[in-house]
Design an enzyme around this catalytic site. Sequence first.
Site, PDB file in Angstrom:
ATOM      1  N   SER A 122      37.055  80.058  64.005  1.00  0.00           N
ATOM      2  CA  SER A 122      38.251  79.004  62.479  1.00  0.00           C
ATOM      3  C   SER A 122      36.895  78.287  62.045  1.00  0.00           C
ATOM      4  CB  SER A 122      39.024  78.038  62.906  1.00  0.00           C
ATOM      5  OG  SER A 122      39.768  78.763  63.685  1.00  0.00           O
ATOM      6  N   HIS A 143      40.724  85.893  59.164  1.00  0.00           N
ATOM      7  CA  HIS A 143      41.215  84.392  59.871  1.00  0.00           C
ATOM      8  C   HIS A 143      42.383  83.869  59.639  1.00  0.00           C
ATOM      9  CE1 HIS A 143      40.860  80.105  59.630  1.00  0.00           C
ATOM     10  NE2 HIS A 143      41.258  80.311  61.239  1.00  0.00           N
ATOM     11  N   GLU A 155      42.698  85.688  56.109  1.00  0.00           N
ATOM     12  CA  GLU A 155      41.070  85.773  55.004  1.00  0.00           C
ATOM     13  C   GLU A 155      40.481  86.124  55.498  1.00  0.00           C
ATOM     14  OE1 GLU A 155      40.853  81.016  53.966  1.00  0.00           O
ATOM     15  OE2 GLU A 155      41.109  80.929  55.678  1.00  0.00           O
ATOM     16  N   ASN A 194      40.436  75.779  54.023  1.00  0.00           N
ATOM     17  CA  ASN A 194      40.053  74.844  54.729  1.00  0.00           C
ATOM     18  C   ASN A 194      39.027  73.823  54.181  1.00  0.00           C
ATOM     19  OD1 ASN A 194      41.459  74.331  56.567  1.00  0.00           O
ATOM     20  ND2 ASN A 194      40.691  76.195  58.625  1.00  0.00           N
TER      21      ASN A 194
HETATM   22  N1  LIG Z   1      44.962  77.996  67.289  1.00  0.00           N
HETATM   23  C1  LIG Z   1      44.869  77.841  65.679  1.00  0.00           C
HETATM   24  O1  LIG Z   1      45.564  76.757  65.794  1.00  0.00           O
HETATM   25  C2  LIG Z   1      44.173  78.525  65.250  1.00  0.00           C
HETATM   26  C3  LIG Z   1      43.963  79.089  63.672  1.00  0.00           C
HETATM   27  C4  LIG Z   1      42.914  80.040  63.540  1.00  0.00           C
HETATM   28  C5  LIG Z   1      41.832  80.674  63.894  1.00  0.00           C
HETATM   29  N2  LIG Z   1      41.827  80.322  65.360  1.00  0.00           N
HETATM   30  C6  LIG Z   1      40.829  80.779  66.273  1.00  0.00           C
HETATM   31  O2  LIG Z   1      41.489  81.654  67.179  1.00  0.00           O
HETATM   32  C7  LIG Z   1      40.526  81.937  67.937  1.00  0.00           C
HETATM   33  C8  LIG Z   1      41.418  81.495  69.641  1.00  0.00           C
HETATM   34  O3  LIG Z   1      41.951  80.144  69.455  1.00  0.00           O
HETATM   35  P1  LIG Z   1      43.330  79.974  69.946  1.00  0.00           P
HETATM   36  O4  LIG Z   1      44.185  78.803  69.222  1.00  0.00           O
HETATM   37  O5  LIG Z   1      44.479  81.726  69.644  1.00  0.00           O
HETATM   38  O6  LIG Z   1      43.264  79.560  71.562  1.00  0.00           O
HETATM   39  P2  LIG Z   1      44.175  79.939  72.934  1.00  0.00           P
HETATM   40  O7  LIG Z   1      43.522  79.020  74.115  1.00  0.00           O
HETATM   41  O8  LIG Z   1      45.258  79.838  72.534  1.00  0.00           O
HETATM   42  O9  LIG Z   1      43.665  81.462  73.633  1.00  0.00           O
HETATM   43  C9  LIG Z   1      42.690  81.751  73.119  1.00  0.00           C
HETATM   44  C10 LIG Z   1      42.860  83.088  74.879  1.00  0.00           C
HETATM   45  O10 LIG Z   1      41.354  83.570  75.256  1.00  0.00           O
HETATM   46  C11 LIG Z   1      41.176  83.878  76.522  1.00  0.00           C
HETATM   47  N3  LIG Z   1      40.223  83.744  77.409  1.00  0.00           N
HETATM   48  C12 LIG Z   1      39.907  82.304  77.458  1.00  0.00           C
HETATM   49  N4  LIG Z   1      39.056  83.022  78.559  1.00  0.00           N
HETATM   50  C13 LIG Z   1      38.330  84.199  78.270  1.00  0.00           C
HETATM   51  C14 LIG Z   1      37.217  85.289  78.288  1.00  0.00           C
HETATM   52  N5  LIG Z   1      35.968  85.224  79.001  1.00  0.00           N
HETATM   53  N6  LIG Z   1      37.621  86.347  77.759  1.00  0.00           N
HETATM   54  C15 LIG Z   1      38.109  86.689  76.704  1.00  0.00           C
HETATM   55  N7  LIG Z   1      39.857  85.847  76.988  1.00  0.00           N
HETATM   56  C16 LIG Z   1      39.402  85.230  77.448  1.00  0.00           C
HETATM   57  C17 LIG Z   1      42.267  82.666  77.348  1.00  0.00           C
HETATM   58  O11 LIG Z   1      43.195  83.747  78.577  1.00  0.00           O
HETATM   59  C18 LIG Z   1      43.720  82.633  75.629  1.00  0.00           C
HETATM   60  O12 LIG Z   1      44.468  84.247  75.858  1.00  0.00           O
HETATM   61  C19 LIG Z   1      39.566  80.173  68.202  1.00  0.00           C
HETATM   62  O13 LIG Z   1      38.337  81.197  67.887  1.00  0.00           O
HETATM   63  C20 LIG Z   1      39.852  79.293  67.190  1.00  0.00           C
HETATM   64  O14 LIG Z   1      39.287  79.056  66.250  1.00  0.00           O
HETATM   65  C21 LIG Z   1      42.949  79.301  66.180  1.00  0.00           C
END
Ligand SMILES: NC(=O)c1ccc[n+]([C@@H]2O[C@H](COP(=O)([O-])OP(=O)(O)OC[C@H]3O[C@@H](n4cnc5c(N)ncnc54)[C@H](O)[C@@H]3O)[C@@H](O)[C@H]2O)c1
Length: 287
Positions: A122, A143, A155, A194
């Site tokens: 993000s 994204h 995106e 954003n």
């Molecule tokens: N949450 C949102 O609304 C949102 C929206 C768009 C983009 N994103 C992006 O998506 C990505 C993930 O965000 P999220 O909210 O799903 O995070 P999250 O914390 O919910 O999930 C992260 C996942 O990665 C796993 N993980 C942890 N350490 C790890 C490692 N060393 N190697 C591999 N996997 C590992 C965890 O077990 C978990 O399942 C980020 O880059 C975030 O910026 C999030």
Amino acid sequence: MAKLNNVTVLGTGVLGAQIAFQAAYAGFTVVAYDINEAALDKAKATFQGLVETYKEQVEGAADGKADAAYARVSYSCVLAESVKDADLVIEAVPEKLALKQSIFAEIGAAAPAKTIFATNTSTLLPSDIKDSSGRPDRFLALHFANMLWVNKTAEVMVTPDTSPEVFATVVEYATDMGMVPIEIKKEKAGYLLNSLLVPWLDAASELYVDGYADPETVDKAWRVSTGAPMGPFQIIDMVGLNTVYEIAATNPASAQQKWAKLLKEQYIDQGKLGLSTGEGIYKYPAK
Ligand SMILES: NC(=O)c1ccc[n+]([C@@H]2O[C@H](COP(=O)([O-])OP(=O)(O)OC[C@H]3O[C@@H](n4cnc5c(N)ncnc54)[C@H](O)[C@@H]3O)[C@@H](O)[C@H]2O)c1
């Protein structure tokens, strides 16, 4: 370039699980990777939850389609193994640059020549990650928004090194996955959405904290004058006050610091986190 069939999603947290499930729902063969068996067990429970959510909220999903999607996902906690036949890898691990770089270094060495690499970051720039993969021409950002079965934007953003063919393939993949691709031809922090949304929400919060008008009036002005269904404070409730707080708290401008303090003291500390908790800037009647 040949059509993509096999998609590996790295990370099965909030976004990774949604991306993997939607890809499977659209008919792709999906491998979901996470760090250990416990995380994968959690992922299976999340996917079961998504099956139910889709059945309730996505037209046609209850006719066996959601269950079929669940069956199209397989699981791995061995990174190299998870990408061994991937046409596309979508990375959704925690938002830490060094972690993303090390993951792409490992899969860059393990994935076949055909693999395209995408990050769902993000806030980081794909350019900061691309070289770790060893194949920057096959690297870009893809994204998604939270609740992607409702908020269907994908995106697709290049870096200066992304090959036009890879970009076109991923735009087509996003469509095939049931998303609306948003093509971004030059790298931009915050992507398109954003880049528009954050300054708009900042302006609304400043009208409020500087005492020009209350949230209801700001929202009314926006809705009535533009015909939009929601004003900025309604959007803030939808995004969630915690996220809005994080953004405000890291902005040194004095109005944003005032806004962060107000959000914390008057809302967050009292458990009012927005739509998800039934109360934020507005109160929402229980369903
Ligand atoms: N949450 C949102 O609304 C949102 C929206 C768009 C983009 N994103 C992006 O998506 C990505 C993930 O965000 P999220 O909210 O799903 O995070 P999250 O914390 O919910 O999930 C992260 C996942 O990665 C796993 N993980 C942890 N350490 C790890 C490692 N060393 N190697 C591999 N996997 C590992 C965890 O077990 C978990 O399942 C980020 O880059 C975030 O910026 C999030």
